[in-house]
Design an enzyme around this catalytic site. Structure first.
Site, PDB file in Angstrom:
ATOM      1  CG  HIS A 279      -2.048  -1.016   1.107  1.00 38.97           C
ATOM      2  ND1 HIS A 279      -3.208  -0.797   0.404  1.00 38.97           N
ATOM      3  CD2 HIS A 279      -2.148  -2.266   1.615  1.00 38.97           C
ATOM      4  CE1 HIS A 279      -4.002  -1.867   0.503  1.00 38.97           C
ATOM      5  NE2 HIS A 279      -3.370  -2.778   1.223  1.00 38.97           N
ATOM      6  CG  ASP A 342      -3.512  -4.022   4.971  1.00 41.26           C
ATOM      7  OD1 ASP A 342      -2.593  -3.187   5.099  1.00 41.26           O
ATOM      8  OD2 ASP A 342      -4.589  -3.769   4.414  1.00 41.26           O
ATOM      9  CD  GLU A 343      -5.779  -5.774   1.155  1.00 40.86           C
ATOM     10  OE1 GLU A 343      -6.893  -6.262   0.907  1.00 40.86           O
ATOM     11  OE2 GLU A 343      -5.552  -4.538   1.074  1.00 40.86           O
ATOM     12  CB  ALA A 344       2.617  -7.121   2.199  1.00 43.20           C
ATOM     13  CG  HIS A 345      -1.426  -9.602  -1.958  1.00 48.79           C
ATOM     14  ND1 HIS A 345      -1.570 -10.344  -0.808  1.00 48.79           N
ATOM     15  CD2 HIS A 345      -2.628  -8.997  -2.168  1.00 48.79           C
ATOM     16  CE1 HIS A 345      -2.799 -10.187  -0.344  1.00 48.79           C
ATOM     17  NE2 HIS A 345      -3.449  -9.374  -1.142  1.00 48.79           N
TER      18      HIS A 345
END
Length: 538
Positions: A279, A342-345
């Site tokens: 993000h 979060d959401e550290a893809h």
């Protein structure tokens, strides 16, 4: 929607109505001399539901002769002044605030260090024909007592023009303390930017329900919203847009400090978030050297997630993290600093663990308690860390167990299940705003769950739950009216989950108290969603 600054103000268990059902009729005359029947609001008909209600005797009546008596302390004087500012416009009364305690009657605000049972945020309200007394051990409790007093008065007291009386408060005693120390709401100012005044308005609305934490999501792919002197392009460039390509914006340090002070005056602690290592497109676009490739990506105005990452191997990345955390911590008197996670893809698991180890150390270096989204539990949470759980009822057993295992090892939990309390989820398929990736979340679903047992099936101890928080992500939210429509009436229910004893929790009774909020929210100018599941009062 009402503008902040003149202290906007916000009422509603069949269980409590049964024990606190005291009412009377009285003639009230307003500016035009008209009369109206008034019902005295039962002591228990408030949100959040109080811990103890004992109705007794005749009501107290606010009159033109009422004075507000306060202790000889700066905080008591300030809260007394706040109460007077709330009540003066609608009643038309002078309501002088005085330290002269001679005589009887009036409204008394008392801070008593000996009232240990009330803790840091509890209070006692005592109402009788002869006067009304608010007692607390700490200023936060006295402020919460004022919110209860407001809700016990007729809804018209929230208007900013003179209204008909009489202004009566049912006789008896309310003794109240919170269930959880952390009762929060999050506002995403990154996807769409919100001005200082818009944030202040939301603060006033939250304070009415005894919310005590404002989590500000200050950075994301679409925009960086807080000035950092050592990296100025974060805001001048990274803050120059938002979802859909609008102009964006950011807070100067003075503006951020103004928000923090405004919240503190209403006994809310600001929890700032800089989301890392994912993000981060706004930061990567602002400084090419933060990218592993050395090439800055373009600014981003869409709504996809998981495509950006700080360059974990670069030493410069940690200079950046240190500078940002140092400057933000210096602006933030509260104990918490949120680092996202979060959401550290686009970050490998090994890099994620390495990054979170270093980022947590930086937060500790500057004297703050680290908070991260619950993916932090997949790394190595430091002692005292807080993980914010945003999974669903149906989140996989392995992920829930990971969180529970961390909780058993000492990590504290703030619960924000997305399919319960994400305020940006649509109420139903026809809701014009919001998203539905976590499901449709009507008012009853948002309210009807128990934080103490939510992760018990995975083994999380109830003692690990620090509290609850209702996040509002703003991919589709761009105005204060939008905030109000999606937050109300769900936010009051989340506030009750955080404040009220579990034995008061009952949807059938809560929906009646919530329905009584309708006229009050209308008086406040709140553009709320009139859920068909709630019997709204006229």
């Amino acid at each position: 929607m009402r503008q902040p600054g003149t202290l906007p103000r916000i009422v509603g268990s069949l269980l409590l109505l049964a024990t606190a059902g005291i009412s009377c009729l009285g003639a009230g005359s307003g500016p035009a001399g008209a009369t109206t029947a008034i019902t005295v609001r039962p002591l228990g008909q408030i949100v959040p539901a109080p811990a103890s209600v004992r109705p007794a005797g005749a009501p107290y009546t606010l009159t033109a002769q009422t004075r507000i008596h306060v202790d000889d302390s700066r905080e008591a004087r300030r809260i007394g002044g706040y109460l007077a500012e709330v009540l003066r416009p609608s009643t038309g009364y002078a309501l002088p605030v005085t330290q002269d305690d001679r005589g009887s009657g009036g409204i008394r605000l008392r801070l008593r260090s000996s009232e240990r049972a009330l803790g840091d945020e509890g209070y006692r309200l005592e109402s009788s024909r002869g006067g009304l007394t608010l007692t607390a051990r700490k200023p936060a409790g006295l402020f919460h007592a004022v919110q209860t007093l407001r809700q016990l008065l007729p809804a018209a007291v929230e208007k900013d023009t003179r209204q008909r009386g009489p202004w009566k408060v049912a006789g008896g005693t309310v003794t109240d303390t919170p269930r959880y120390a952390y009762r929060g709401a999050m506002l995403d100012v990154s996807r769409h930017f919100f001005t200082v005044d818009q944030v202040k308005l939301y603060i006033d609305q939250m304070a009415l329900y005894k919310i005590n934490k404002l989590h500000l999501h200050l950075s994301d792919d679409q925009g960086w919203r807080i000035a950092i002197d050592s990296w100025p392009r974060l805001t001048t460039y990274g803050g120059s847009t938002q979802v859909g390509g609008g102009p964006g914006g950011y807070y100067t340090k003075a503006q951020y400090k103004d928000i923090v002070a405004y919240a503190a005056a209403r006994h809310l602690e600001v929890v700032p978030e800089i989301d890392m290592p994912g993000h981060t497109n706004a930061a990567l676009a602002s400084y090419a050297e933060l990218n592993c490739s050395g090439i800055a990506p373009p600014l981003y105005t869409g709504t996809d997630v998981g495509f950006s990452s700080l360059c974990v191997p670069k030493p410069l990345t940690y200079d950046f993290v240190d500078d940002v955390v140092r400057e933000l911590a210096a602006l933030t008197p509260g104990q918490y600093l949120h680092i996202g996670g979060d959401e550290a893809h686009s970050t490998s698991h090994a890099d994620y663990v390495a990054f979170m180890d270093k980022a947590q150390a930086v937060v500790a270096k500057y004297g703050k308690t680290v908070v991260g989204w619950h993916q932090l539990t997949g790394a190595k949470p430091v002692a005292g860390a807080v993980a914010q759980y945003w999974g669903y009822d149906q989140t996989g057993a392995a992920e829930r167990k990971q969180v529970a295992d961390a909780a058993k090892a000492g990590t504290r939990l703030v619960l924000s299940p997305a399919d319960r309390v994400y305020l940006d989820m649509k109420y139903n398929k026809d809701t014009p705003l919001g998203l539905d990736w976590a499901g449709l979340v009507e008012v009853d679903r948002s309210y009807d769950w128990n934080p103490a047992t939510y992760l018990a099936d995975a083994g999380a101890p109830a003692s690990a739950v620090l509290g609850v928080e209702a996040p509002l992500w703003t991919e589709t939210i761009s105005t204060s009216d939008h905030i109000e429509y999606m937050a109300f009436p769900r936010l009051p229910g989340v506030a009750e989950l955080g404040w009220s004893p579990p034995e008061t929790h009952d949807w059938e009774s809560y929906k009646v108290r919530l329905g009584e909020q309708g006229p009050r929210m209308s008086a406040l100018g709140i553009d709320y969603y009139r859920s068909p599941k709630v019997p709204w009062a006229d």
